[in-house]
Scaffold this motif. Structure first.
Motif, PDB file in Angstrom:
ATOM      1  N   PHE A 201       0.828  -1.215   0.000  1.00  0.00           N
ATOM      2  CA  PHE A 201       0.000   0.000   0.000  1.00  0.00           C
ATOM      3  C   PHE A 201       0.862   1.264   0.000  1.00  0.00           C
ATOM      4  N   ILE A 202       1.997   1.212   0.687  1.00  0.00           N
ATOM      5  CA  ILE A 202       2.892   2.381   0.707  1.00  0.00           C
ATOM      6  C   ILE A 202       3.735   2.426  -0.561  1.00  0.00           C
ATOM      7  N   PHE A 203       4.431   1.317  -0.866  1.00  0.00           N
ATOM      8  CA  PHE A 203       5.445   1.378  -1.930  1.00  0.00           C
ATOM      9  C   PHE A 203       4.851   1.409  -3.340  1.00  0.00           C
ATOM     10  N   SER A 204       3.550   1.149  -3.471  1.00  0.00           N
ATOM     11  CA  SER A 204       2.936   1.267  -4.798  1.00  0.00           C
ATOM     12  C   SER A 204       2.667   2.728  -5.145  1.00  0.00           C
ATOM     13  N   LYS A 205       2.830   3.610  -4.148  1.00  0.00           N
ATOM     14  CA  LYS A 205       2.506   5.021  -4.404  1.00  0.00           C
ATOM     15  C   LYS A 205       3.772   5.872  -4.395  1.00  0.00           C
ATOM     16  N   LYS A 206       4.592   5.642  -5.393  1.00  0.00           N
ATOM     17  CA  LYS A 206       5.866   6.365  -5.520  1.00  0.00           C
ATOM     18  C   LYS A 206       5.602   7.875  -5.531  1.00  0.00           C
ATOM     19  N   GLY A 207       6.425   8.602  -4.782  1.00  0.00           N
ATOM     20  CA  GLY A 207       6.278  10.065  -4.763  1.00  0.00           C
ATOM     21  C   GLY A 207       5.254  10.550  -3.751  1.00  0.00           C
ATOM     22  N   SER A 208       4.474   9.644  -3.156  1.00  0.00           N
ATOM     23  CA  SER A 208       3.431  10.063  -2.206  1.00  0.00           C
ATOM     24  C   SER A 208       3.579   9.374  -0.858  1.00  0.00           C
ATOM     25  N   TYR A 209       4.779   8.963  -0.529  1.00  0.00           N
ATOM     26  CA  TYR A 209       4.948   8.176   0.701  1.00  0.00           C
ATOM     27  C   TYR A 209       4.460   8.945   1.937  1.00  0.00           C
TER      28      TYR A 209
END
Ligand code: DX5
Ligand code: ZN
Length: 217
Positions: A201-209
């Motif tokens: 859930f975190i690492f799939s959202k590159k740039g939005s951690y």
């Protein structure tokens, strides 16, 4: 005041070709721990990384590292992870080891202990360790892979452990691992969780951690 929920990004879903940068990025984004999933292809049907990789990325963050050992023989290997820079050592109750001896050894080495329980395992298997561990981790998926769906039937286990902690005035933190997203985060927080491990859930959202980590709290 509401308690501050801690977030522990699981590197299992990070970009392995840039692991150090990923560790630095979630650190800057406000994470509280770095979660390092160790799998040996025997305890779980998957293989990840070992102490040399942990040692190589340790310098990219000042945060505590958790080594979640999904391996058949944690008693043989935990020291290598501790020496590589792990601060918390996660041991499964399902492993056939003398848990209490291993816990004492980890504490003697100046490290913290996280006792982990899988979804199908009876809750009473964790009881002997509640007054010995800094963290109790309730697996909310069957361990082995990132990106699986949250298993709802684990929620009463979290509630029960939180209840015992309150009644017995114990000091451990309750962690959960697997299938955590905004919706399931709300469920486990209501059940009593303090630390949320989240990978895909975190690492799939590159740039939005930062946004995702804050959103999970
Ligand atoms: C599962 C691991 C988890 C995993 C969680 O065996 O212990 O830490 O990375 O991944 P998500 O958050 O994607 O379920
Ligand atoms: Zn894990």
């Amino acid at each position: 005041m509401e308690k501050r929920i801690k977030i522990s990004p699981s590197l299992l879903s990070a970009d392995f070709s840039r692991l150090g940068e990923e560790v630095a990025a979630v650190t800057q984004a406000g994470a509280d721990f770095i979660h390092f999933d160790v799998m040996d292809g025997h305890f779980v049907p998957n293989i990840t990384f070992g102490p040399m990789v942990l040692g190589a990325i340790r310098g990219f963050s000042v945060l505590p590292f958790e080594a979640h050992l999904m391996i058949l023989h944690p008693e043989k290997y935990w020291r290598q992870f501790a020496q590589a820079g792990a601060d918390v050592i996660g041991i499964h109750v399902e492993c056939e080891v003398d848990h209490k001896t291993v816990i004492k050894e980890i504490h003697n080495a100046g490290k913290q202990v996280c006792m982990v329980i899988n979804p199908p395992t009876d809750i009473d298997k964790i009881y002997p360790f509640l007054d010995m561990a800094e963290q109790i981790l309730v697996m909310t998926v069957n361990p082995g892979f990132g990106g699986q769906s949250f298993i709802e039937s684990t929620v009463p286990k979290i509630e029960k452990i939180a209840d015992i902690r309150e009644k017995k005035n114990l000091g451990f933190e309750i962690s959960v691992d697997g299938g955590i997203n905004y919706e399931t985060a709300r469920i486990v927080k209501n059940a009593g969780a303090d630390i949320l491990v989240a990978g895909s859930f975190i690492f799939s959202k590159k740039g939005s951690y930062r946004k995702v980590i804050e959103g999970l709290r």
